[in-house]
Motif scaffolding. Structure first.
Motif, short mmCIF file in Angstrom:
data_model
loop_
_atom_site.label_atom_id
_atom_site.label_comp_id
_atom_site.label_asym_id
_atom_site.label_seq_id
_atom_site.Cartn_x
_atom_site.Cartn_y
_atom_site.Cartn_z
N ARG A 344 6.69 9.87 -83.28
CA ARG A 344 6.31 9.19 -82.04
C ARG A 344 5.08 8.31 -82.23
NH1 ARG A 344 9.18 11.72 -77.90
NH2 ARG A 344 8.61 9.88 -76.68
N SER A 345 4.67 8.08 -83.48
CA SER A 345 3.54 7.17 -83.70
C SER A 345 3.99 5.73 -83.47
CB SER A 345 3.00 7.33 -85.12
OG SER A 345 3.95 6.87 -86.07
N TRP A 346 3.03 4.88 -83.20
CA TRP A 346 3.37 3.48 -82.95
C TRP A 346 3.97 2.84 -84.18
CZ3 TRP A 346 -1.56 1.53 -79.92
CH2 TRP A 346 -1.64 2.22 -78.71
N ARG A 347 3.43 3.14 -85.37
CA ARG A 347 3.99 2.56 -86.59
C ARG A 347 5.43 3.03 -86.79
NH1 ARG A 347 3.29 0.44 -91.64
NH2 ARG A 347 4.24 1.59 -93.39
N LEU A 349 7.57 3.79 -84.50
CA LEU A 349 8.43 3.04 -83.56
C LEU A 349 8.65 1.61 -84.04
CD1 LEU A 349 6.96 4.27 -80.15
CD2 LEU A 349 9.11 4.98 -81.23
N GLU A 350 7.60 0.96 -84.52
CA GLU A 350 7.75 -0.43 -84.97
C GLU A 350 8.64 -0.53 -86.20
OE1 GLU A 350 3.67 -1.45 -85.49
OE2 GLU A 350 3.45 -2.26 -83.46
N GLN A 374 1.22 3.53 -73.28
CA GLN A 374 1.09 2.78 -74.53
C GLN A 374 2.35 2.93 -75.39
OE1 GLN A 374 -1.03 5.13 -73.46
NE2 GLN A 374 -3.19 4.54 -73.76
N GLU A 375 2.89 4.14 -75.40
CA GLU A 375 4.10 4.36 -76.18
C GLU A 375 5.29 3.65 -75.56
OE1 GLU A 375 6.70 8.10 -78.01
OE2 GLU A 375 4.76 8.45 -77.05
N VAL A 378 5.07 -0.10 -76.52
CA VAL A 378 5.52 -0.40 -77.88
C VAL A 378 7.03 -0.21 -78.01
CG1 VAL A 378 5.30 0.30 -80.30
CG2 VAL A 378 3.27 0.20 -78.84
N THR A 382 9.58 -3.21 -79.01
CA THR A 382 10.30 -3.07 -80.28
C THR A 382 11.80 -3.09 -80.06
OG1 THR A 382 8.46 -1.75 -81.13
CG2 THR A 382 10.54 -1.65 -82.33
#
Length: 663
Positions: A344-347, A349-350, A374-375, A378, A382
């Motif tokens: 579930r980190s932003w990286r 997800l990207e 924030q999640e 993103v 994405t």
């Protein structure tokens, strides 16, 4: 209409053009008589005589005008394009007043009289000091600039003019100035000269690069200028020869628009050199821009060299990943996700967005339900970016149907989801069902927290969809999209104006949607809605005749001067009717000519306004000619004496008002 009325009723540019045509039609004896008569009259007539002399290329008269303080400014302007001898200009430089000297320096620069400027520089420095010598330097040759610039110095404005003429001399001077400073003083000096450095980088990029080498804070500010970033990468081999990683690290955090010369220079490097260059960039859009300049078949090799060993999956940026060929992108994305510790980190997800849409949709849609905005932001951005990259209309439509939850989310989430949609290819936008577009528009208008940026994104989506529908001749889709545009632009948060191509097509429907509300407010004396809606039409206000009439009435009768001035500007926006309407406003209230006729937006094209504004009773009303930005040059009638002089010196006039040469 008398002969003189044919000239007096014209706007200033057209009047001077007509006088020039008349002067060219005169014989030598007739021209001499006209010039003597005008030269013996008042100052304004003498300016007309100079105008005729310039048209006839009467160099003797123009040269004599240079010695006349009244005619000198316009005579100097004419000297730029006429072969006037150097002697009167040199005399003004040596013995003229400061104002005249500065004007002559500009004439020498614009007329490229470098030999004369080179001869005068020493005398100017001796007589008038280093300030005048610095002002004369832009007119000199590069060799003379290199000789005198260190001695006389120069301000930022003079250095700007010298960059194109003598970039090497300016680069050496700037480097010397920077060498005398250090620490905070150097940082302040670089910040104060940032525009000069950006311009100088287009000519001497390495000099600027060395100045910024040890100034990371200044680099991060200066490298946002696209001229500077593109120019610095036009010589990448030199950047690699000496360690420029501090500079390139600051370049990486901003998107870099590489000019063709920079792309060719980067592509000419070896793979190892390109990898070193890429590794020096900060982890941001700069790396992706650099990869985009390379042939696609070597991008994977460059990325592996820039991120050796196990660093590849840990440090590669999402932008770099998206620039790789599809098989490499998918393979690396799967490797990175397999090694990722947090799903579930932003990286995470990207990187998921680099997979095919069929694989990425499920985990990204799950992340859009997170309680952390924030999640969600993103995840939505994405998901829609992945759908756009898939270039499949069905996948794009599926993602947009799922994004209805994003339209009703916080505005920061909504705007992030709208950005990839607004910039999607036209082929994808044309396949979006109308109910999907309607949901986005309705949700945006109904949201209290929606900002102007969000409205701009939705408006861009609508305009691009409407453009595609018009190109394909889809009448029903065009009508629906115009109705949605009207609903969006009815909100005060919407952008201020339609695009020019849709002002006529969407305008009537917009007015039909807003008519009752605007008229109700206008009857109550509240004109803000009417003025805002009129601003959407720009110069095409005539496409809504009822609104056009209402704006004209507000311009004439509003009690609030600000409302009247705003309505007048909108009412006279159309060039086809501008002169007539300005004349009507002046006839109704001469005070209205100030806010209506002044400014660069006024371009007189006919006699109606000009005649009204140039009457002796209205001589105080400003009416700027074309090209006047500061109001110093004013259109005004010729003096009352000129019409009495003219019948004795004019030629016969044919029926259409044009001068006719004697046989």
């Amino acid at each position: 209409m008398s002969f003189w009325d044919k000239f007096e009723s014209l706007p200033f540019p057209a009047r001077m053009r007509a006088l020039a045509e008349h002067a060219l039609a005169l014989s030598e004896s007739e021209y001499a008589a006209v010039r003597r008569a005008l030269d013996a009259a008042g100052d304004h007539e003498r300016h007309i005589a100079l105008h005729l002399a310039v048209v006839r290329r009467d160099l003797d008269f123009v040269e004599r005008a240079l010695a006349d303080p009244v005619l000198r400014p316009r005579a100097l302007a004419a000297t730029v394009r006429l072969p006037i001898p150097d002697s009167p200009l040199a005399e003004l430089v040596v013995r003229g007043a400061p104002r005249d000297r500065v004007a002559v320096y500009g004439v020498l620069r614009r007329s490229r009289r470098r030999a004369l400027a080179d001869e005068l520089i020493a005398e100017v420095h001796r007589r008038h000091g280093p300030g005048d010598a610095a002002a004369l330097l832009p007119a000199c040759s590069p060799e003379v600039v290199a000789r005198w610039l260190p001695e006389v110095g120069a301000g930022v404005g003079v250095l700007h003019r010298l960059v194109r003429n003598a970039p090497a001399a300016v680069a050496e001077y700037v480097a010397g100035e920077a060498a005398d400073r250090d620490g905070q003083e150097l940082s302040r000096w670089l910040r104060g000269h940032r525009n000069l450095l950006a311009l100088l980088a287009t000519e001497k990029p390495l000099v600027v690069a060395r100045l910024l080498r040890d100034q990371p804070r200044v680099c991060s500010m200066l490298t946002r200028d696209p001229r500077l970033t593109g120019a610095l990468l036009s010589e990448p081999a030199e950047l690699l020869r000496w360690d420029g990683r501090t500079l390139l690290r600051s370049l990486g955090y901003e998107g870099v628009t590489l000019p063709a010369v920079a792309r060719r220079a980067i592509a000419a490097l070896s793979v190892d050199q390109i990898a070193n260059l890429l590794s020096w960039f900060g982890r941001g859009p700069g790396r992706a821009c650099l990869l985009r300049a390379l042939p696609i078949q070597i991008r994977r090799q460059v990325v592996e060299l820039a991120h050796p060993g196990e660093q590849l999956t840990a440090t590669i940026a999402v932008g770099e990943l998206r620039e790789l060929p599809d098989p490499d992108r998918i393979e690396l994305a799967r490797r990175i996700l397999a090694e990722s510790r947090s799903e579930r980190s932003w990286r995470h997800l990207e990187i998921t967005g680099a997979l095919p849409y069929s694989e990425a949709a499920a985990p990204l849609l799950e992340a859009t339900s997170s309680h952390r905005y924030q999640e969600r932001r993103v995840a939505w951005a994405t998901l829609l970016t992945c759908a756009v990259a898939e270039r499949d209309p069905d996948a794009f439509t599926e993602a947009l149907r799922a994004a209805r939850r994003a339209w009703s989310d916080q505005d920061v989430v909504r705007a992030s989801a709208l950005r990839p949609v607004a910039d999607a290819p036209a082929r994808l936008l044309s396949a979006v069902p109308l109910e999907v577009v309607r949901e986005a528009v309705v949700a945006t208008v109904a949201s209290r927290d929606a900002t102007r940026e969000t409205f701009v994104l939705v408006s861009r989506w609508l305009v691009r969809s409407l453009t595609g529908a018009l190109a394909r001749g889809l009448a029903e889709r065009v009508t629906t999209l115009q109705g949605l545009a009207a609903r969006l632009h009815a909100d005060p948060r919407s952008p201020g104006q339609f695009s020019a191509q849709h002002q006529v097509t969407a305008g009537p429907q917009l007015w039909a949607e807003l008519r009752e509300r605007v008229l109700h407010d206008a009857r109550s004396g509240r004109y803000s809605a009417a003025l805002r809606v009129a601003g959407l039409f720009g110069e095409k206000l005539a496409s809504a005749p009822e609104l056009e009439a209402l704006i004209g009435e507000i311009a004439r009768t509003a009690a609030n001067p600000a409302d009247a001035a705003a309505a007048a500007r909108r009412w006279v926006a159309d060039p086809a009717t501008r002169d007539q309407r300005v004349g009507e406003l002046v006839a109704h209230d001469p005070r209205s000519a100030g806010p209506t006729c002044s400014g660069r937006s006024f371009r007189p094209a006919g006699p109606t306004c000009s005649t009204a504004c140039w009457r002796p009773a209205n001589r105080c009303l400003p009416c700027r000619p074309v090209g006047s930005a500061d109001g110093r040059r004013r259109s005004r009638p010729l003096s009352r004496r000129t019409p009495r002089l003219w019948p004795t010196i004019r030629k016969p006039v044919c029926g259409n008002g044009n001068p006719q040469r004697d046989s």
